[in-house]
Every structure is written in structure tokens, then in C-alpha cells.
Design an enzyme around this catalytic site. Structure first.
Site, short mmCIF file in Angstrom:
data_model
loop_
_atom_site.label_atom_id
_atom_site.label_comp_id
_atom_site.label_asym_id
_atom_site.label_seq_id
_atom_site.Cartn_x
_atom_site.Cartn_y
_atom_site.Cartn_z
N GLU A 42 0.83 -1.21 0.00
CA GLU A 42 0.00 0.00 0.00
C GLU A 42 0.87 1.26 0.00
O GLU A 42 0.52 2.25 -0.64
CB GLU A 42 -0.94 0.02 1.21
N ASP A 85 3.75 -3.95 -5.72
CA ASP A 85 4.29 -5.23 -5.23
C ASP A 85 5.80 -5.16 -5.12
O ASP A 85 6.39 -5.59 -4.13
CB ASP A 85 3.91 -6.37 -6.19
ZN LIG Z 1 -2.61 -2.56 -4.59
#
Ligand SMILES: [Zn+2]
Length: 408
Positions: free
Chosen positions: A265, A343
Site C-alpha cells: 500500500e 508489489d
Molecule cells: Zn494494490
């Protein structure tokens, strides 16, 4: 007839085709040996995805019938029934249009939440929570849309180049909502309590500090009240940001994995993804307004409406679905790129393995079928499929390790 035919050709039909492609895809995958999920969970996820797709097929068909009804009879009947000043007429006209749409959809939502989600173990609230949620949503729909339609109608009736001012108003509003939603609206549906786990809290604070993320604290949302699905997100913009963890997430994954999810996030935060997405949404709104402001007269004749404030707003609503469908191709493409980048960021901040493990649990717990038809994915998936993400993280092997498959 043109308008209805175009709606069918460019919206209803493509959506039906996508649903049938997806149903067929799931049927084929279901026959293969299970991957990522263990056998029974794999079959359950496949069934859940199929049932949802079947409901979507009914939904699209009903939406088409409703829209034909409005164009053929509904608009002119409602138009002549309302004898009010142009401004009030516009507000009531559009509200009736919205409420009828919501009422027609209600049985599907009830069926989805009370029967299907319950059967698959998602919806936990039962009838009472569904009714209070629905009533709250309806009240919100009436009040918020009432105010919005009032302002839009006023601008259309009073100002030249109304589309420019509606756009500016919409832009200010959208950005405002992003600030206020977590503070005003979300608490109406869920309870948010500060995280009471000093150890985890410290780790989170340290992580946020490393990226220079300022927030108004870490909160736990009582998502388990209505849903078994897991999530974490940052709500709000600027300094009003909050880190929200679903209580379900805290129960199901290790603190290393929670940190990895937050790292992901934080990647979104560092890459300004929220602003990029807001930009895209505003771009869509601008295109939509431009199209509606320049609609040919013949379309209004076809819908039995004069070019009035309510006719323009109704066209804005009607056209947002078909135009939105194709616009989502762009949004989803961009969003998937953002996910891969987040990611990578999260993996560097924590570890690729913790993040991969977290992603695996998320997919398992959310009962999402691990793959979809490629074309379907382009239209509806804002996140890349799990296997693609694991591969990008260099952890594809985790998906097939026995201890991971049996975990849930
Ligand atoms: Zn995401």
C-alpha cells in the site's frame, strides 16, 4: 429505436458475451487439477464465481429492459406527470429515475447478500443488517443525489457552457470526498477502533517512518461484522490519511505479512497512484460531459424528451455505463501496472516472500477464483491475477507448495 439498438450492441451484448466467456472459462478450469487453492476451496471458488456471473447475466438483461422501458414510455410519462418549476422538476425527475433503478436492483442485491454470500460463508450479518444497510444507502442516495442533482440542474439551467462548470464542481467534489469519506461516511457503516497491539503498532510506525508517510493513526475496521473478506487500505488524502486494517486481516495473517501488505500500500502512496487514478476518473467525467453536451437532437426526440436539465442529467447517467465499460479497459490496464509496481515496492521494503504469502492468503480467504478469461480480465480486473503477481515477485513456487495449499 437507434438508441436502444446501440445500447444493446455496444453495452448489453458485449457484457453478456463476456459473462458467457467467463462462465465457460471457469467450467473448463474446474475440470483441471486445482492450483493455488486446495481441491475443495478451488471448486468452491469456481462455484462462487459462476453464481456471481449468472446473477450478472440477469442483471444485464434487466438493465436493458429497464432502459428500453424508460426510452419508449417512462421518460415521456414521467415528464408529463410532473408539473413543477424547471429546477424542481429536474431534481424530482432524476431522483425518480435513480430510485426506480435502485428498487429494481434490490432483489438481486438481497439474493446476492442473503442467499449466495451466506451460502459461501461471506455475509455474516443476516436480514437485519441487510435492511439497515439498505435503508442507510437509500437515505444517502436520496440526500446526496438530491443535492448533486440540484446543483447540476441549477448550473445547466443558468450557465452557458454548463459542462465546464459541472466538471469543475465534480472535480472539487471528488477530491473533497476522498478527504471526507473516511471521516464521515465510512463510520456510518463500520466501527473503526485504534489498533490495540503495541508490538504491531510499533512495527507499523517504523515502516511508515521509513517511507515518510504521515498518518492519523492505524485503525482496525470491524469488517467481520458483515463479511469474511480481508483487506487493508489507506483512507483519505494529505494529512488526514489513516491506515485501515480489516479485523479479519489481523486474525488470518502473520504480522510480517501484514507489514508486507502495508508495504504494498505504501508503494501506491509513493507512486502517487491515488492521484493518477483520480486524474483518470476526472478524464472520464470530462469525456462524458463533453459527449452529453454535444448529443444530437435526434437522441432527445427518440427518448421522448426535450433538451432540458433533467434530460441531460439522465443521459449523463445512461451513457456512463457503456462509456465506462470501455474506459475501464484503460483504467484496469493502468491499475494492473500500478499493482505490479506496488508489489515490487512492498517486496523491497519487507520481503518478496512475506508479500507472496500474504497475497496467497488473501486470494484463498476472499474465495476468489485464481484466474479469469483473458478478455474478461481486461474489462473487469483492476488487479493482476495472483499467479502473475507471484511470478513477478519470483515466488511462483510458493503457489504449489503443499503447506501453502493446505493452509486454509
Ligand atoms: Zn494494490
Amino acid at each position: 429505436m437507434n438508441l436502444i439498438v446501440c445500447y444493446a450492441l455496444f453495452f448489453s451484448l458485449p457484457k453478456l458475451i463476456l459473462s458467457f466467456l467467463q462462465l465457460n472459462f471457469i467450467r473448463q478450469e474446474k475440470a483441471k487439477p486445482p492450483y493455488i487453492l486446495e481441491s475443495s476451496a478451488f471448486l468452491k471458488a469456481a462455484d462462487y464465481a459462476s453464481v456471481r456471473e449468472k446473477i450478472a447475466i440477469y442483471n444485464v438483461s434487466l438493465d436493458f429492459l429497464l432502459m428500453s422501458f424508460w426510452i419508449l414510455f417512462g421518460f415521456s410519462a414521467l415528464d408529463s406527470a410532473l408539473e413543477l418549476s424547471p429546477l424542481m422538476k429536474s431534481v424530482v425527475f432524476v431522483l425518480v429515475f435513480l430510485v426506480v433503478g435502485a428498487l429494481v436492483n434490490l432483489p438481486f442485491e438481497a439474493y446476492q447478500t442473503l442467499v449466495i454470500d451466506k451460502k459461501f460463508g461471506f455475509a455474516k450479518g443476516g436480514m437485519k443488517l441487510f435492511i439497515t444497510d439498505t435503508l442507510k444507502s437509500f437515505a444517502l442516495l436520496l440526500i446526496v443525489s438530491g443535492i448533486l442533482i440540484f446543483v447540476f440542474s441549477w448550473i445547466i439551467l443558468e450557465v452557458r457552457f454548463w459542462e465546464v462548470y459541472v466538471f469543475l464542481f465534480g472535480a472539487v467534489l471528488l477530491i473533497g470526498i476522498n478527504f471526507l469519506y473516511p471521516l464521515l461516511i465510512a463510520p456510518m457503516f463500520n466501527k473503526f477502533t485504534p489498533l490495540e497491539n503495541p508490538k504491531l503498532q510499533d512495527k507499523i510506525t517504523a515502516l511508515l517512518h521509513r517511507v515518510g508517510f504521515q498518518s492519523k493513526g492505524v485503525f482496525v475496521m470491524d469488517a467481520s461484522r458483515r463479511d469474511g473478506r480481508l483487506n487493508a487500505y489507506f483512507a483519505g488524502l494529505g494529512r488526514a490519511k489513516r491506515v485501515i486494517l480489516f479485523d479479519t486481516l489481523l486474525e488470518k495473517i502473520s504480522s510480517d505479512s501484514i507489514l508486507a501488505v502495508l508495504g504494498h500500500e505504501l508503494g501506491h502512496f509513493k507512486h502517487y497512484d491515488i492521484y493518477k487514478m483520480l486524474g483518470l476518473v476526472l478524464g472520464f467525467f470530462g469525456v462524458l460531459l463533453f459527449v452529453v453536451a454535444n448529443l444530437p437532437e435526434s437522441l432527445f426526440v427518440e427518448a421522448n424528451l426535450e433538451r432540458s436539465a433533467h434530460a441531460l442529467i439522465v443521459f449523463l447517467l445512461l451513457l456512463s455505463s457503456p462509456i465506462g465499460l470501455y474506459f475501464m479497459l484503460l483504467v484496469n490496464w493502468r491499475s494492473c501496472q500500478n499493482e505490479f509496481a506496488a508489489d515490487r515496492f512492498g517486496a523491497e521494503l519487507t520481503s518478496a516472500e512475506s508479500l507472496s504469502n500474504a497475497l496467497l492468503v488473501l486470494v484463498k480467504e476472499n474465495n476468489s477464483f485464481p484466474l479469469a478469461h483473458p478478455l474478461y480480465m481486461r474489462f473487469f480486473y483492476s488487479h493482476p491475477p495472483l499467479m502473475a503477481r507471484l511470478m513477478a515477485l519470483g515466488c511462483a513456487n510458493l503457489a504449489n507448495q503443499p503447506q501453502n495449499i493446505q493452509k486454509v
